[in-house]
Design a protein around this motif. Structure first.
Motif, PDB file in Angstrom:
ATOM      1  N   TYR A 125       0.801  -1.210   0.000  1.00  0.00           N
ATOM      2  CA  TYR A 125       0.000   0.000   0.000  1.00  0.00           C
ATOM      3  C   TYR A 125       0.841   1.271   0.000  1.00  0.00           C
ATOM      4  O   TYR A 125       0.318   2.357   0.154  1.00  0.00           O
ATOM      5  CB  TYR A 125      -0.920   0.018   1.219  1.00  0.00           C
ATOM      6  CG  TYR A 125      -2.121  -0.881   1.114  1.00  0.00           C
ATOM      7  CD1 TYR A 125      -2.779  -1.106  -0.078  1.00  0.00           C
ATOM      8  CD2 TYR A 125      -2.622  -1.490   2.257  1.00  0.00           C
ATOM      9  CE1 TYR A 125      -3.892  -1.913  -0.144  1.00  0.00           C
ATOM     10  CE2 TYR A 125      -3.742  -2.300   2.207  1.00  0.00           C
ATOM     11  CZ  TYR A 125      -4.369  -2.508   0.999  1.00  0.00           C
ATOM     12  OH  TYR A 125      -5.473  -3.294   0.944  1.00  0.00           O
ATOM     13  N   GLY A 126       2.130   1.145  -0.151  1.00  0.00           N
ATOM     14  CA  GLY A 126       2.970   2.327  -0.257  1.00  0.00           C
ATOM     15  C   GLY A 126       3.432   2.861   1.079  1.00  0.00           C
ATOM     16  O   GLY A 126       3.317   2.209   2.117  1.00  0.00           O
ATOM     17  N   PRO A 127       3.979   4.092   1.046  1.00  0.00           N
ATOM     18  CA  PRO A 127       4.586   4.685   2.245  1.00  0.00           C
ATOM     19  C   PRO A 127       3.608   4.780   3.415  1.00  0.00           C
ATOM     20  O   PRO A 127       2.457   5.147   3.243  1.00  0.00           O
ATOM     21  CB  PRO A 127       4.990   6.083   1.784  1.00  0.00           C
ATOM     22  CG  PRO A 127       4.859   6.106   0.314  1.00  0.00           C
ATOM     23  CD  PRO A 127       3.982   4.982  -0.090  1.00  0.00           C
ATOM     24  N   GLY A 128       4.111   4.448   4.569  1.00  0.00           N
ATOM     25  CA  GLY A 128       3.326   4.589   5.787  1.00  0.00           C
ATOM     26  C   GLY A 128       2.515   3.369   6.181  1.00  0.00           C
ATOM     27  O   GLY A 128       2.098   3.247   7.330  1.00  0.00           O
ATOM     28  N   TRP A 129       2.274   2.429   5.252  1.00  0.00           N
ATOM     29  CA  TRP A 129       1.405   1.298   5.554  1.00  0.00           C
ATOM     30  C   TRP A 129       1.999   0.381   6.616  1.00  0.00           C
ATOM     31  O   TRP A 129       1.335   0.021   7.593  1.00  0.00           O
ATOM     32  CB  TRP A 129       1.058   0.507   4.293  1.00  0.00           C
ATOM     33  CG  TRP A 129       0.351  -0.787   4.596  1.00  0.00           C
ATOM     34  CD1 TRP A 129       0.745  -2.032   4.241  1.00  0.00           C
ATOM     35  CD2 TRP A 129      -0.860  -0.956   5.343  1.00  0.00           C
ATOM     36  NE1 TRP A 129      -0.158  -2.965   4.716  1.00  0.00           N
ATOM     37  CE2 TRP A 129      -1.149  -2.319   5.400  1.00  0.00           C
ATOM     38  CE3 TRP A 129      -1.732  -0.074   5.980  1.00  0.00           C
ATOM     39  CZ2 TRP A 129      -2.260  -2.843   6.056  1.00  0.00           C
ATOM     40  CZ3 TRP A 129      -2.848  -0.589   6.644  1.00  0.00           C
ATOM     41  CH2 TRP A 129      -3.102  -1.958   6.667  1.00  0.00           C
ATOM     42  N   ALA A 130       3.251  -0.013   6.453  1.00  0.00           N
ATOM     43  CA  ALA A 130       3.849  -0.959   7.401  1.00  0.00           C
ATOM     44  C   ALA A 130       3.838  -0.393   8.821  1.00  0.00           C
ATOM     45  O   ALA A 130       3.523  -1.104   9.782  1.00  0.00           O
ATOM     46  CB  ALA A 130       5.270  -1.314   6.971  1.00  0.00           C
ATOM     47  N   ALA A 131       4.134   0.893   8.949  1.00  0.00           N
ATOM     48  CA  ALA A 131       4.187   1.515  10.279  1.00  0.00           C
ATOM     49  C   ALA A 131       2.800   1.584  10.915  1.00  0.00           C
ATOM     50  O   ALA A 131       2.628   1.236  12.094  1.00  0.00           O
ATOM     51  CB  ALA A 131       4.787   2.914  10.194  1.00  0.00           C
ATOM     52  N   VAL A 132       1.789   2.019  10.164  1.00  0.00           N
ATOM     53  CA  VAL A 132       0.442   2.141  10.749  1.00  0.00           C
ATOM     54  C   VAL A 132      -0.145   0.762  11.026  1.00  0.00           C
ATOM     55  O   VAL A 132      -0.873   0.572  11.996  1.00  0.00           O
ATOM     56  CB  VAL A 132      -0.486   3.025   9.898  1.00  0.00           C
ATOM     57  CG1 VAL A 132      -1.078   2.265   8.714  1.00  0.00           C
ATOM     58  CG2 VAL A 132      -1.609   3.593  10.749  1.00  0.00           C
ATOM     59  N   ARG A 133       0.203  -0.224  10.208  1.00  0.00           N
ATOM     60  CA  ARG A 133      -0.257  -1.597  10.445  1.00  0.00           C
ATOM     61  C   ARG A 133       0.300  -2.104  11.778  1.00  0.00           C
ATOM     62  O   ARG A 133      -0.423  -2.640  12.609  1.00  0.00           O
ATOM     63  CB  ARG A 133       0.195  -2.499   9.298  1.00  0.00           C
ATOM     64  CG  ARG A 133      -0.270  -3.932   9.427  1.00  0.00           C
ATOM     65  CD  ARG A 133       0.187  -4.763   8.220  1.00  0.00           C
ATOM     66  NE  ARG A 133      -0.357  -6.091   8.319  1.00  0.00           N
ATOM     67  CZ  ARG A 133       0.154  -7.045   9.101  1.00  0.00           C
ATOM     68  NH1 ARG A 133       1.220  -6.816   9.825  1.00  0.00           N
ATOM     69  NH2 ARG A 133      -0.415  -8.231   9.146  1.00  0.00           N
TER      70      ARG A 133
ATOM     71  N   GLY B   7      -6.334   6.225  12.971  1.00  0.00           N
ATOM     72  CA  GLY B   7      -7.779   6.332  13.149  1.00  0.00           C
ATOM     73  C   GLY B   7      -8.587   5.691  12.041  1.00  0.00           C
ATOM     74  O   GLY B   7      -9.805   5.587  12.133  1.00  0.00           O
ATOM     75  N   ASN B   8      -7.926   5.256  10.967  1.00  0.00           N
ATOM     76  CA  ASN B   8      -8.621   4.661   9.831  1.00  0.00           C
ATOM     77  C   ASN B   8      -8.416   3.147   9.735  1.00  0.00           C
ATOM     78  O   ASN B   8      -8.853   2.534   8.784  1.00  0.00           O
ATOM     79  CB  ASN B   8      -8.156   5.316   8.521  1.00  0.00           C
ATOM     80  CG  ASN B   8      -8.997   4.907   7.343  1.00  0.00           C
ATOM     81  OD1 ASN B   8     -10.222   4.812   7.439  1.00  0.00           O
ATOM     82  ND2 ASN B   8      -8.365   4.647   6.215  1.00  0.00           N
ATOM     83  N   VAL B   9      -7.756   2.545  10.720  1.00  0.00           N
ATOM     84  CA  VAL B   9      -7.499   1.108  10.653  1.00  0.00           C
ATOM     85  C   VAL B   9      -7.873   0.413  11.960  1.00  0.00           C
ATOM     86  O   VAL B   9      -7.791   1.014  13.038  1.00  0.00           O
ATOM     87  CB  VAL B   9      -6.024   0.802  10.288  1.00  0.00           C
ATOM     88  CG1 VAL B   9      -5.694   1.259   8.884  1.00  0.00           C
ATOM     89  CG2 VAL B   9      -5.068   1.412  11.293  1.00  0.00           C
ATOM     90  N   VAL B  10      -8.298  -0.838  11.836  1.00  0.00           N
ATOM     91  CA  VAL B  10      -8.604  -1.678  12.997  1.00  0.00           C
ATOM     92  C   VAL B  10      -8.087  -3.086  12.719  1.00  0.00           C
ATOM     93  O   VAL B  10      -7.961  -3.503  11.572  1.00  0.00           O
ATOM     94  CB  VAL B  10     -10.115  -1.749  13.319  1.00  0.00           C
ATOM     95  CG1 VAL B  10     -10.643  -0.398  13.747  1.00  0.00           C
ATOM     96  CG2 VAL B  10     -10.909  -2.290  12.154  1.00  0.00           C
ATOM     97  N   THR B  11      -7.814  -3.811  13.781  1.00  0.00           N
ATOM     98  CA  THR B  11      -7.343  -5.185  13.696  1.00  0.00           C
ATOM     99  C   THR B  11      -8.543  -6.122  13.697  1.00  0.00           C
ATOM    100  O   THR B  11      -9.416  -6.016  14.558  1.00  0.00           O
ATOM    101  CB  THR B  11      -6.424  -5.491  14.901  1.00  0.00           C
ATOM    102  OG1 THR B  11      -5.357  -4.543  14.900  1.00  0.00           O
ATOM    103  CG2 THR B  11      -5.859  -6.887  14.818  1.00  0.00           C
ATOM    104  N   LEU B  12      -8.584  -7.038  12.716  1.00  0.00           N
ATOM    105  CA  LEU B  12      -9.688  -7.992  12.584  1.00  0.00           C
ATOM    106  C   LEU B  12      -9.154  -9.383  12.243  1.00  0.00           C
ATOM    107  O   LEU B  12      -8.162  -9.502  11.521  1.00  0.00           O
ATOM    108  CB  LEU B  12     -10.652  -7.560  11.475  1.00  0.00           C
ATOM    109  CG  LEU B  12     -11.399  -6.251  11.666  1.00  0.00           C
ATOM    110  CD1 LEU B  12     -12.152  -5.885  10.390  1.00  0.00           C
ATOM    111  CD2 LEU B  12     -12.352  -6.345  12.845  1.00  0.00           C
ATOM    112  N   CYS B  13      -9.842 -10.403  12.729  1.00  0.00           N
ATOM    113  CA  CYS B  13      -9.531 -11.765  12.301  1.00  0.00           C
ATOM    114  C   CYS B  13     -10.020 -11.902  10.849  1.00  0.00           C
ATOM    115  O   CYS B  13     -10.820 -11.088  10.381  1.00  0.00           O
ATOM    116  CB  CYS B  13     -10.208 -12.787  13.213  1.00  0.00           C
ATOM    117  SG  CYS B  13     -12.005 -12.853  13.047  1.00  0.00           S
TER     118      CYS B  13
END
Length: 158
Positions: free
Chosen positions: A68-76, A127-133
């Motif tokens: 997903y490009g820059p910033g994805w790994a960190a926010v994940r 604020g735009n991501v959540v952890t889900l199974c």
């Protein structure tokens, strides 16, 4: 006590329409939790094949890919840590899954990609991501879990 005399009676079977073939069939109300319903395993399989093909498939490589490009790994990573490596909806943990849970964008990345005013990287904020199974992730992708419910659940873990 059975039928209408039972205090938990919900009116008997409901007639609904198959999401795939448009045939009418009956199901008990307790079997109607999902937004899509199928009259047979064949119809369910056909719908899954179509819905998870092309852009709908998690391994699709036709346009954008899983990078997903820059910033994805960190926010994940931040989302997984914030949510305790567990699904915010059902509580399934990393150890129960045997891997890290998924991280779901509440506002889909495609909205940012299609926007003239945003980049894909703009989608990647905590604020735009959540952890889900995986099961809850599929339900969330197809409207089976309200966005507000997920936002509230993430706020409780943060």
């Amino acid at each position: 006590m059975d039928g209408e005399r039972n205090p938990r009676w919900k009116g008997g079977k409901r007639t609904i329409t198959c999401h795939e073939c448009d045939e009418k069939f009956e199901r008990h109300p307790s079997e109607l939790g999902d937004k899509v319903h199928f009259c047979s395993i064949e119809c369910r399989s056909a719908w899954l094949s179509e819905s998870f093909a092309g852009e709908g498939h998690p391994n699709w490589r036709g346009g954008s890919d899983r990078n997903y490009g820059p910033g994805w790994a960190a926010v994940r990573r931040q989302a997984l840590e914030r949510d305790g490596y567990a699904c915010v909806n059902c509580g399934t943990t990393r150890s129960e899954l045997g891997r890290n849970p998924d991280v779901h964008h509440l506002l889909p990345v495609r909205l940012f990609a299609e926007s003239d005013r945003h980049t894909i990287a703009d989608a990647h904020y905590l604020g735009n991501v959540v952890t889900l199974c995986p099961g809850c992730h599929r339900r969330a992708e197809y409207g089976g879990i309200r966005e507000t419910r997920l936002r509230e659940a993430a706020a409780l873990t943060g």
